[in-house]
Scaffold this motif. Structure first.
Motif, PDB file in Angstrom:
ATOM      1  N   GLU A 177      -3.593   3.337  -3.519  1.00  0.00           N
ATOM      2  CA  GLU A 177      -2.536   3.129  -4.506  1.00  0.00           C
ATOM      3  C   GLU A 177      -1.659   1.978  -4.036  1.00  0.00           C
ATOM      4  O   GLU A 177      -1.192   1.971  -2.898  1.00  0.00           O
ATOM      5  N   ILE A 178      -1.433   1.028  -4.930  1.00  0.00           N
ATOM      6  CA  ILE A 178      -0.633  -0.155  -4.616  1.00  0.00           C
ATOM      7  C   ILE A 178       0.618  -0.149  -5.482  1.00  0.00           C
ATOM      8  O   ILE A 178       0.538   0.005  -6.707  1.00  0.00           O
ATOM      9  N   LEU A 179       1.766  -0.342  -4.850  1.00  0.00           N
ATOM     10  CA  LEU A 179       3.034  -0.430  -5.562  1.00  0.00           C
ATOM     11  C   LEU A 179       3.314  -1.895  -5.852  1.00  0.00           C
ATOM     12  O   LEU A 179       3.276  -2.734  -4.939  1.00  0.00           O
ATOM     13  N   LEU A 180       3.611  -2.209  -7.116  1.00  0.00           N
ATOM     14  CA  LEU A 180       3.878  -3.592  -7.519  1.00  0.00           C
ATOM     15  C   LEU A 180       5.382  -3.828  -7.648  1.00  0.00           C
ATOM     16  O   LEU A 180       6.149  -2.874  -7.801  1.00  0.00           O
ATOM     17  N   PRO A 181       5.821  -5.079  -7.589  1.00  0.00           N
ATOM     18  CA  PRO A 181       7.252  -5.393  -7.642  1.00  0.00           C
ATOM     19  C   PRO A 181       7.969  -4.859  -8.888  1.00  0.00           C
ATOM     20  O   PRO A 181       9.146  -4.548  -8.837  1.00  0.00           O
ATOM     21  N   ASP A 182       7.250  -4.740 -10.012  1.00  0.00           N
ATOM     22  CA  ASP A 182       7.893  -4.257 -11.240  1.00  0.00           C
ATOM     23  C   ASP A 182       8.016  -2.731 -11.282  1.00  0.00           C
ATOM     24  O   ASP A 182       8.453  -2.164 -12.271  1.00  0.00           O
ATOM     25  N   GLY A 183       7.603  -2.067 -10.192  1.00  0.00           N
ATOM     26  CA  GLY A 183       7.694  -0.612 -10.120  1.00  0.00           C
ATOM     27  C   GLY A 183       6.439   0.108 -10.564  1.00  0.00           C
ATOM     28  O   GLY A 183       6.319   1.321 -10.399  1.00  0.00           O
ATOM     29  N   SER A 184       5.474  -0.613 -11.137  1.00  0.00           N
ATOM     30  CA  SER A 184       4.223   0.023 -11.564  1.00  0.00           C
ATOM     31  C   SER A 184       3.281   0.183 -10.374  1.00  0.00           C
ATOM     32  O   SER A 184       3.498  -0.391  -9.307  1.00  0.00           O
ATOM     33  N   VAL A 187       0.859  -1.186   0.000  1.00  0.00           N
ATOM     34  CA  VAL A 187       0.000   0.000   0.000  1.00  0.00           C
ATOM     35  C   VAL A 187       0.896   1.236   0.000  1.00  0.00           C
ATOM     36  O   VAL A 187       1.753   1.396   0.860  1.00  0.00           O
ATOM     37  N   GLY A 188       0.687   2.097  -1.012  1.00  0.00           N
ATOM     38  CA  GLY A 188       1.452   3.333  -1.098  1.00  0.00           C
ATOM     39  C   GLY A 188       0.736   4.468  -0.401  1.00  0.00           C
ATOM     40  O   GLY A 188       1.208   5.008   0.591  1.00  0.00           O
ATOM     41  N   SER A 189      -0.440   4.807  -0.903  1.00  0.00           N
ATOM     42  CA  SER A 189      -1.210   5.894  -0.300  1.00  0.00           C
ATOM     43  C   SER A 189      -2.687   5.540  -0.304  1.00  0.00           C
ATOM     44  O   SER A 189      -3.128   4.683  -1.060  1.00  0.00           O
ATOM     45  N   ILE A 190      -3.421   6.235   0.570  1.00  0.00           N
ATOM     46  CA  ILE A 190      -4.872   6.049   0.657  1.00  0.00           C
ATOM     47  C   ILE A 190      -5.506   7.434   0.647  1.00  0.00           C
ATOM     48  O   ILE A 190      -5.133   8.297   1.434  1.00  0.00           O
ATOM     49  N   THR A 191      -6.455   7.621  -0.267  1.00  0.00           N
ATOM     50  CA  THR A 191      -7.211   8.873  -0.322  1.00  0.00           C
ATOM     51  C   THR A 191      -8.644   8.565   0.083  1.00  0.00           C
ATOM     52  O   THR A 191      -9.323   7.777  -0.588  1.00  0.00           O
ATOM     53  N   PHE A 192      -9.103   9.178   1.169  1.00  0.00           N
ATOM     54  CA  PHE A 192     -10.426   8.910   1.725  1.00  0.00           C
ATOM     55  C   PHE A 192     -11.419   9.950   1.221  1.00  0.00           C
ATOM     56  O   PHE A 192     -11.161  11.144   1.273  1.00  0.00           O
ATOM     57  N   PHE A 193     -12.567   9.499   0.708  1.00  0.00           N
ATOM     58  CA  PHE A 193     -13.595  10.397   0.165  1.00  0.00           C
ATOM     59  C   PHE A 193     -14.880  10.395   0.993  1.00  0.00           C
ATOM     60  O   PHE A 193     -15.845  11.025   0.616  1.00  0.00           O
TER      61      PHE A 193
END
Length: 173
Positions: A134-141, A121-127
Motif C-alpha cells: 500500500e502506497i500513500l500519495l501526497p493527496d491523501g489517496s 510505503v504504508g503497509s506490506i502484506t506478504f503472501f
C-alpha cells in the motif's frame, strides 16, 4: 484438488476438441480455465472475449471491478493519455476525452525506492509467492502494488510510483 481437477478437465477437453460451458462466480477459475469468458449482468451478456481481454480491456467499470482488484483514480483524458494523482498514464482507448475514472490493476503499479519520490510505503502484506504494497500519495489517496517475490521495500520508505502499460478509463457522467 480443485485446481488439479480443473487442469485435468481442461486438458481432456482440449485433447478431444470438446466444447464445454462452465458457469461460475469464481473469477479466477473463469479466467484460468476458459478460452472465452462472458460476463453477465442482470441476465444479459455485457462482454464476451478471451480472458486476457476481459481483464485488461473491460467494456465498463463494473466488469473491471468484477474480474479483479482495481485501483480507481479520477483523471482527465486527452489524446490517449489521462492525468491522475500518479501523473500521466497511457489509455487503452485513445478516443476517450474529458473527465474519467482510470482503472489500474495493482500489478501495473511499479515502485522504486527514491528519497525524493512522491509516495510512501504504508503497509506490506506478504503472501509467499507475491506481496501487496500500500502506497500513500501526497493527496491523501492510496494505491496498491502487487509484486512477485520477497519484499525489498519497507513501511515508511519513500518511493517513485509509475504505471506500466496502458490502462482502462471510463467517462464519468
Amino acid at each position: 484438488l480443485r485446481t488439479s481437477l480443473r487442469d485435468d478437465v481442461r486438458a481432456l477437453l482440449t485433447l478431444t476438441s470438446t466444447t464445454a460451458v462452465l458457469v461460475t462466480h469464481d473469477q479466477e477459475e473463469a479466467l484460468s480455465f476458459a478460452d472465452q469468458v462472458s460476463v453477465m449482468r442482470d441476465g444479459r451478456i455485457v462482454q464476451s472475449a478471451p480472458p486476457d481481454e476481459i481483464y485488461s480491456r473491460p467494456l465498463d467499470l463494473e466488469v473491471a471491478r468484477f474480474v479483479g482488484r482495481l485501483i480507481e483514480l479520477p483523471g482527465s483524458a486527452q489524446a490517449g493519455n489521462a492525468t491522475t494523482a500518479l501523473g500521466r498514464v497511457a489509455l487503452n482507448d485513445r478516443s476517450i476525452t474529458g473527465d474519467v475514472v482510470v482503472a489500474i490493476r495493482p500489478e501495473q503499479v511499479e515502485l522504486s525506492a527514491d528519497v525524493s519520490g512522491s509516495g510512501v510505503v504504508g503497509s506490506i502484506t506478504f503472501f509467499g509467492h507475491d506481496h501487496l504494497i500500500e502506497i500513500l500519495l501526497p493527496d491523501g489517496s492510496t494505491v496498491r502494488s502487487r509484486r512477485n517475490g520477497t519484499p525489498t521495500l519497507r513501511p515508511g520508505q519513500a518511493v517513485s510510483v509509475s504505471i506500466t502499460g496502458p490502462v482502462a478509463a471510463f467517462a464519468t457522467r
